[in-house]
Design an enzyme around this catalytic site. Sequence first.
Site, PDB file in Angstrom:
ATOM      1  N   ASP A  86       0.824  -1.206   0.000  1.00  0.00           N
ATOM      2  CA  ASP A  86       0.000   0.000   0.000  1.00  0.00           C
ATOM      3  C   ASP A  86       0.858   1.256   0.000  1.00  0.00           C
ATOM      4  O   ASP A  86       1.490   1.588   1.008  1.00  0.00           O
ATOM      5  CB  ASP A  86      -0.912  -0.018   1.226  1.00  0.00           C
ATOM      6  CG  ASP A  86      -1.878   1.151   1.259  1.00  0.00           C
ATOM      7  OD1 ASP A  86      -2.088   1.769   0.200  1.00  0.00           O
ATOM      8  OD2 ASP A  86      -2.414   1.443   2.339  1.00  0.00           O
ATOM      9  N   ASP A 303      -2.511   5.965  -5.247  1.00  0.00           N
ATOM     10  CA  ASP A 303      -2.635   4.967  -4.188  1.00  0.00           C
ATOM     11  C   ASP A 303      -2.808   3.564  -4.756  1.00  0.00           C
ATOM     12  O   ASP A 303      -3.859   3.243  -5.311  1.00  0.00           O
ATOM     13  CB  ASP A 303      -3.825   5.336  -3.296  1.00  0.00           C
ATOM     14  CG  ASP A 303      -4.027   4.346  -2.157  1.00  0.00           C
ATOM     15  OD1 ASP A 303      -3.073   3.604  -1.841  1.00  0.00           O
ATOM     16  OD2 ASP A 303      -5.124   4.318  -1.589  1.00  0.00           O
TER      17      ASP A 303
END
Length: 433
Positions: A86, A303
């Site tokens: 992430d 992201d």
Amino acid sequence: MKSLMPLIASLLFTSTTAFRPSQPVTGHLEGGLKHRSSDRRQETGKKSLTRVPLEVDSRNNGKTELQWMATITVGTPPQTFKVVVDTGSTAIVLPRNNCTNCGKHSLFNPSKSTSFLPQPALFRPIEYGTGADTIPLNQTGRAECEVVTDTVSIQGLSTPKQEFLLCHSYGETLSSQLADGILGIGPADISAWDESGNYTYLPFLPNLVSEGQLSNKIVGLALGSGGQNQQQRGPEASIGGVDDARYHGRIKNVSVDEMLTTLSGVFTLDVQAAYIGSGNNKRVWPNSTNGNKPLVPGVAYIDSGTAYMLAPDQQAAENLYSGISKDIVPLNDRGSWGASCATLDEVATDITFTVGTKTRGEVIEVTMPKSAFNLGEYPGKKGVCQAAFSHWDPPLIEPVEGRRLWLFGSPLIKAYYTVWNSKSSTLGWAEKV
């Protein structure tokens, strides 16, 4: 506008990206925050590049790619976990063996690790605004965790004293995802567990550099499908450098907005323009359904932990889809859009953005290919598929200049070999092999 600012600030700091723990203080080792433990830098044994194989979490027979997972081990002897890679967070998050709502995940058992330390024993919640699915959350998710310390390793790289979040309660989104937890590889060199900044910690990659395991914390991501070489090797993260075998041509390095990147803990780029189509066959993404004026420039979070794209508000999404097909309509009250699967396949198109700013480096175009336009069948709606762009609800703006806020997730990122370089404050884009 003013009434939105407290909400905007809260979301920027705690919940705009996938599973980002409350960590409002971020920064670089060169200034500001000081880590409370001693510097353990070593010069021996540094690796220039480590390749980490990634596994994809998908549905709809692989058509809908949700997240990419790496394997890490924690403790002594090692306990193994699958974690989401992430770029929108910095912390490691894992479920504890006393968790009763953590689904079927592997649970970390501290009593079975001789290297486990309960310090610093801070209790911290996780708040997150996007999850491991294509459907935006209807409210901020939450999990209850404690900050602890143990040995964490990945592909032969190891930090003997890594602080991480060990959770005794998972929210529904965390408990239902395939991955056991999260491996945050966001841009911060140093972060904090509390708003005062009194309890700072080194995220995993900076800690590897501090331990002499890596020469730098550059990460290259090769996600999704690609050419013959990528099909043979599969998705990978290259830690500590750029993997020249994973891209063609030149890496185009776009400078991030440093202030917003520091505030949010997410790589943030300036967005100058948006288009329907690509190359010579593109037209502006209109700012109004009654005209063809371009969208007002904004900024975008980049992201890897989000499986869809987010337009700044409902009007922007409506402007996009009205220019593609009148059959694309809202699917829920959370910002998702879609149409019959046959319609989405027929009208699928590239979407192109101009990102960067001339005052800080390169300005380039990046394109989400039409192959990513259809995210696959919407859960519970047979024959109805979801389009790649949802919209923020409520609308968001960034707090420095009041520009509109986008989020670019994996439908765009996986089309490129991307290089995440917090030292040079750049995000590189290259054609995948």
